[in-house]
Design a protein around this motif. Structure first.
Motif, PDB file in Angstrom:
ATOM      1  N   ALA A   1       7.082   3.658  -2.902  1.00 16.03           N
ATOM      2  CA  ALA A   1       5.902   4.596  -1.659  1.00 16.03           C
ATOM      3  C   ALA A   1       6.459   5.054  -0.416  1.00 16.03           C
ATOM      4  CB  ALA A   1       5.212   2.762  -0.862  1.00 16.03           C
ATOM      5  N   GLU A   2       7.309   4.244   0.191  1.00 13.95           N
ATOM      6  CA  GLU A   2       8.516   5.322   1.103  1.00 13.95           C
ATOM      7  C   GLU A   2       8.655   6.711   0.915  1.00 13.95           C
ATOM      8  OE1 GLU A   2      11.008   2.546   3.520  1.00 13.95           O
ATOM      9  OE2 GLU A   2      10.186   0.840   3.253  1.00 13.95           O
ATOM     10  N   VAL A   3       9.113   6.493   0.118  1.00 14.12           N
ATOM     11  CA  VAL A   3       9.861   7.934   0.168  1.00 14.12           C
ATOM     12  C   VAL A   3       8.802   8.955  -0.544  1.00 14.12           C
ATOM     13  CG1 VAL A   3      11.793   9.323  -1.405  1.00 14.12           C
ATOM     14  CG2 VAL A   3      12.433   6.795  -0.930  1.00 14.12           C
ATOM     15  N   VAL A   4       7.717   8.407  -1.819  1.00 12.13           N
ATOM     16  CA  VAL A   4       7.012   9.490  -1.791  1.00 12.13           C
ATOM     17  C   VAL A   4       5.617   9.901  -0.577  1.00 12.13           C
ATOM     18  CG1 VAL A   4       4.658   9.317  -2.973  1.00 12.13           C
ATOM     19  CG2 VAL A   4       6.778   8.845  -4.006  1.00 12.13           C
ATOM     20  N   LYS A   5       5.387   8.744   0.575  1.00 13.71           N
ATOM     21  CA  LYS A   5       5.008   9.152   1.291  1.00 13.71           C
ATOM     22  C   LYS A   5       5.170   9.709   2.458  1.00 13.71           C
ATOM     23  CE  LYS A   5       3.482   6.863   5.748  1.00 13.71           C
ATOM     24  NZ  LYS A   5       4.256   5.815   7.098  1.00 13.71           N
ATOM     25  N   ALA A   6       6.384  10.381   2.582  1.00 12.37           N
ATOM     26  CA  ALA A   6       6.970  10.955   3.377  1.00 12.37           C
ATOM     27  C   ALA A   6       8.008  12.484   2.924  1.00 12.37           C
ATOM     28  CB  ALA A   6       9.228  10.836   3.827  1.00 12.37           C
ATOM     29  N   ASP A   7       7.287  12.268   1.424  1.00 15.53           N
ATOM     30  CA  ASP A   7       7.316  13.706   0.667  1.00 15.53           C
ATOM     31  C   ASP A   7       6.800  13.575  -0.840  1.00 15.53           C
ATOM     32  OD1 ASP A   7       8.708  16.380  -0.702  1.00 15.53           O
ATOM     33  OD2 ASP A   7      10.980  15.571  -0.915  1.00 15.53           O
ATOM     34  N   GLU A   8       5.607  13.707  -0.282  1.00 17.42           N
ATOM     35  CA  GLU A   8       4.070  13.402  -1.764  1.00 17.42           C
ATOM     36  C   GLU A   8       4.768  14.519  -2.603  1.00 17.42           C
ATOM     37  OE1 GLU A   8       0.019  13.649  -1.287  1.00 17.42           O
ATOM     38  OE2 GLU A   8       0.093  12.356  -3.032  1.00 17.42           O
TER      39      GLU A   8
ATOM     40  N   ASP B   1       8.387   2.511 -11.321  1.00 16.41           N
ATOM     41  CA  ASP B   1       9.382   3.601 -11.380  1.00 16.41           C
ATOM     42  C   ASP B   1       7.795   4.909 -11.661  1.00 16.41           C
ATOM     43  OD1 ASP B   1      10.010   6.169 -10.691  1.00 16.41           O
ATOM     44  OD2 ASP B   1      11.574   6.134 -12.331  1.00 16.41           O
ATOM     45  N   SER B   2       7.467   5.043 -12.540  1.00 12.22           N
ATOM     46  CA  SER B   2       6.722   6.185 -13.011  1.00 12.22           C
ATOM     47  C   SER B   2       4.717   5.810 -12.752  1.00 12.22           C
ATOM     48  CB  SER B   2       6.361   5.887 -14.669  1.00 12.22           C
ATOM     49  OG  SER B   2       6.013   4.658 -15.770  1.00 12.22           O
ATOM     50  N   SER B   3       4.448   4.200 -12.822  1.00 14.27           N
ATOM     51  CA  SER B   3       3.020   3.968 -12.497  1.00 14.27           C
ATOM     52  C   SER B   3       3.192   4.699 -10.319  1.00 14.27           C
ATOM     53  CB  SER B   3       2.881   3.060 -12.671  1.00 14.27           C
ATOM     54  OG  SER B   3       3.160   1.869 -11.505  1.00 14.27           O
ATOM     55  N   VAL B   4       4.088   4.793  -9.648  1.00 13.51           N
ATOM     56  CA  VAL B   4       3.577   4.724  -8.278  1.00 13.51           C
ATOM     57  C   VAL B   4       4.129   6.252  -7.729  1.00 13.51           C
ATOM     58  CG1 VAL B   4       4.554   3.914  -6.120  1.00 13.51           C
ATOM     59  CG2 VAL B   4       4.043   2.239  -7.900  1.00 13.51           C
ATOM     60  N   GLY B   5       3.610   7.190  -7.563  1.00 13.91           N
ATOM     61  CA  GLY B   5       3.750   8.399  -7.095  1.00 13.91           C
ATOM     62  C   GLY B   5       2.848   9.681  -7.452  1.00 13.91           C
ATOM     63  N   GLY B   6       2.466   9.090  -8.680  1.00 15.98           N
ATOM     64  CA  GLY B   6       1.576  10.428  -8.916  1.00 15.98           C
ATOM     65  C   GLY B   6       1.737  11.394  -9.275  1.00 15.98           C
ATOM     66  N   LYS B   7       2.891  11.740  -9.834  1.00 11.14           N
ATOM     67  CA  LYS B   7       3.722  12.160 -11.113  1.00 11.14           C
ATOM     68  C   LYS B   7       2.700  12.320 -12.012  1.00 11.14           C
ATOM     69  CE  LYS B   7       7.948  14.428  -9.227  1.00 11.14           C
ATOM     70  NZ  LYS B   7       9.004  14.158  -9.491  1.00 11.14           N
TER      71      LYS B   7
ATOM     72  N   THR C   1       0.537  -1.502  -0.198  1.00  6.77           N
ATOM     73  CA  THR C   1      -0.526   0.402  -0.096  1.00  6.77           C
ATOM     74  C   THR C   1       0.649   1.286  -0.603  1.00  6.77           C
ATOM     75  OG1 THR C   1      -1.650  -1.621   1.070  1.00  6.77           O
ATOM     76  CG2 THR C   1      -1.874   1.106   1.455  1.00  6.77           C
ATOM     77  N   VAL C   2       0.569   1.992  -0.504  1.00 11.22           N
ATOM     78  CA  VAL C   2       1.514   3.197  -0.755  1.00 11.22           C
ATOM     79  C   VAL C   2       0.323   4.686   0.144  1.00 11.22           C
ATOM     80  CG1 VAL C   2       2.149   5.613  -2.318  1.00 11.22           C
ATOM     81  CG2 VAL C   2       1.402   2.885  -3.523  1.00 11.22           C
ATOM     82  N   GLU C   3       1.270   5.019   1.423  1.00 12.30           N
ATOM     83  CA  GLU C   3      -0.078   5.174   2.278  1.00 12.30           C
ATOM     84  C   GLU C   3      -0.024   6.905   2.381  1.00 12.30           C
ATOM     85  OE1 GLU C   3      -1.383   3.200   4.892  1.00 12.30           O
ATOM     86  OE2 GLU C   3      -0.182   1.222   4.814  1.00 12.30           O
ATOM     87  N   LEU C   4      -1.189   7.373   2.160  1.00  6.58           N
ATOM     88  CA  LEU C   4      -0.673   8.467   1.702  1.00  6.58           C
ATOM     89  C   LEU C   4      -2.129   9.418   2.198  1.00  6.58           C
ATOM     90  CD1 LEU C   4       0.999   8.875  -1.783  1.00  6.58           C
ATOM     91  CD2 LEU C   4       1.445  10.433  -0.032  1.00  6.58           C
ATOM     92  N   GLY C   5      -2.887   9.181   3.758  1.00  4.00           N
ATOM     93  CA  GLY C   5      -4.297   9.039   4.308  1.00  4.00           C
ATOM     94  C   GLY C   5      -5.125   9.065   3.274  1.00  4.00           C
TER      95      GLY C   5
END
Ligand code: NAD
Length: 368
Positions: free
Chosen positions: A217-224, A127-133, A6-10
């Motif tokens: 996911a961990e990196v994005v969670k900390a700095d979306e 890479d590109s499918s995860v993180g919402g850019k 899971t990508v944890e972003l609330g």
């Protein structure tokens, strides 16, 4: 075995499924994509074969040029013509080009609708499918218009990679190696220890993809939204300041992005060694680390310097002044200072702001 993380972003959290075969893929889509009306499926001419039946199918030309305002407009017009309402869903079936464009189409259609990522290249899976850019290119530069818009779920199935050209698979491996170098020494060592290099049907590939997604996911969670002044999401750009300059000066498409990243990763390793030699606090990068990085990048047929052949052909000759200029124009430049990601040790990256330009110029000479 199907794996889920899971990508944890609330309230914007979402699952990533890693699926071992077509049956598991079909099952996961049926069970976890909340599709009540026929979806809009966006793909390109190489991934249309995977689009499935039903819904509105929009098939675009393959290639980076598709990430444009013109194609975005085409998607929106077609969706409007088919009276897709706010309950409509977009499914992106393709590599990073389709994922970025379809994601931005979802972010902007009727002020934002849900979308799902079905990555079909290795680069898109890790890479590109995860993180919402999400976003598109301008003639002034890549990815200059876009939005942060997270997908509702990501469905990864390695069977897609069976038809991916080997050169594209290798390009994706550059990003895989990047994760080991910036975040996870154990992943790096795992890649080095493999008897057979990874391929679409290698038994260790799903686990490696999973680990890359976990790290992202961990990196994005900390700095979306990449607002951290130190470290954070910028660390995912290890090797990329060099790579973007190479792509820009060689002309986009000459080097695949991942090929330029291959060179960029070895340059970042060499830079880390030089910062260690300068006696920078925290830096303990060794020559053995540089060699290990170079060997791993080379193992996947990727270039490790500007002297290496490119897809079997002699490489283009790149002007060092032009490379330096391109780096200064990179969007990661803050307040006029060159910003780099370097490694204190193999597996631990940091951002460094005060690198001497002369040192960078020397690096380009060494790699030319
Ligand atoms: N959003 C992000 O965080 C992020 C991160 C990294 C890169 N990107 C973007 O991703 C893009 C690059 O992505 P890419 O490398 O996936 O390129 P791509 O989408 O152009 O795909 C590469 C090629 O492979 C073909 N292809 C895709 N899947 C296939 C399959 N299963 N079988 C056969 N052919 C297939 C495509 O048609 C294309 O020709 C760039 O635009 C880059 O800016 C975005």
């Amino acid at each position: 075995m199907t794996e889920k993380l899971t990508v944890e972003l609330g309230e914007r959290s979402y699952p990533i499924f890693i699926l071992p075969d077509w049956d598991a893929y079909a099952e996961a889509i049926a069970e976890h994509a909340e599709i009540t009306s026929p979806p809009t499926v966006i793909c390109d001419t190489n991934t249309g074969q995977y689009a499935g039946d039903g819904g509105l199918l929009i098939e675009l030309d393959a290639g980076e040029k598709t990430k444009s305002f013109a194609q975005l407009e085409k998607i929106h017009e077609e969706m409007a013509l088919h009276r897709i309402d706010r309950g409509g869903k977009i499914i992106a079936v393709g590599g990073g080009v389709i994922g970025d464009l379809a994601g931005f189409a979802a972010a902007t259609y009727l002020r934002g609708i849900d979308f799902y990522q079905v990555p079909t290249t290795l680069l898109a899976m890790v890479d590109s499918s995860v993180g919402g850019k999400t976003g598109i290119n301008l003639s002034a530069g890549k990815n200059l218009v876009g939005a942060f818009w997270q997908p509702k779920a990501v469905f990864i199935c390695t069977e897609f990679l069976k038809t991916l050209p080997p050169r594209e698979f290798s390009a994706g491996m550059a990003e895989v190696i990047k994760y080991g170098m910036l975040y996870d020494r154990a992943l790096f060592d795992q890649l080095v220890a493999l008897e057979q290099p990874l391929s679409w049907d290698h038994p260790e590939l799903p686990g490696v993809i999973r680990r890359c997604c976990e790290i992202k996911a961990e990196v994005v969670k900390a700095d979306e939204k990449e607002t951290a002044t130190n470290g954070g999401r910028a660390l995912l750009n290890l090797g990329h300041t060099f790579a973007h300059a190479i792509e820009n000066v060689a002309g986009y498409g000459t080097y695949l992005h991942g090929e330029a990243v291959g060179i960029g990763l070895v340059m970042a390793a060499e830079l880390s060694l030089k910062l260690t030699a300068e006696g920078r606090a925290g830096f303990q990068f060794t020559q053995a680390d540089v060699d290990a990085a170079r060997e791993l990048v080379a193992r996947y047929g990727l270039p490790t310097s500007l002297k290496d052949t490119l897809d079997g052909n002699p490489p283009p000759k790149l002007d060092i002044d032009a490379l330096m200029d391109a780096m200064r124009r990179d969007k990661k430049v803050r307040a006029g200072k060159l910003r780099f990601v370097a490694m204190e040790t193999l597996g631990t990256a940091v951002t460094v702001d005060d690198v001497d330009e002369a040192l960078i110029e020397k690096l380009w000479q060494q790699f030319s």
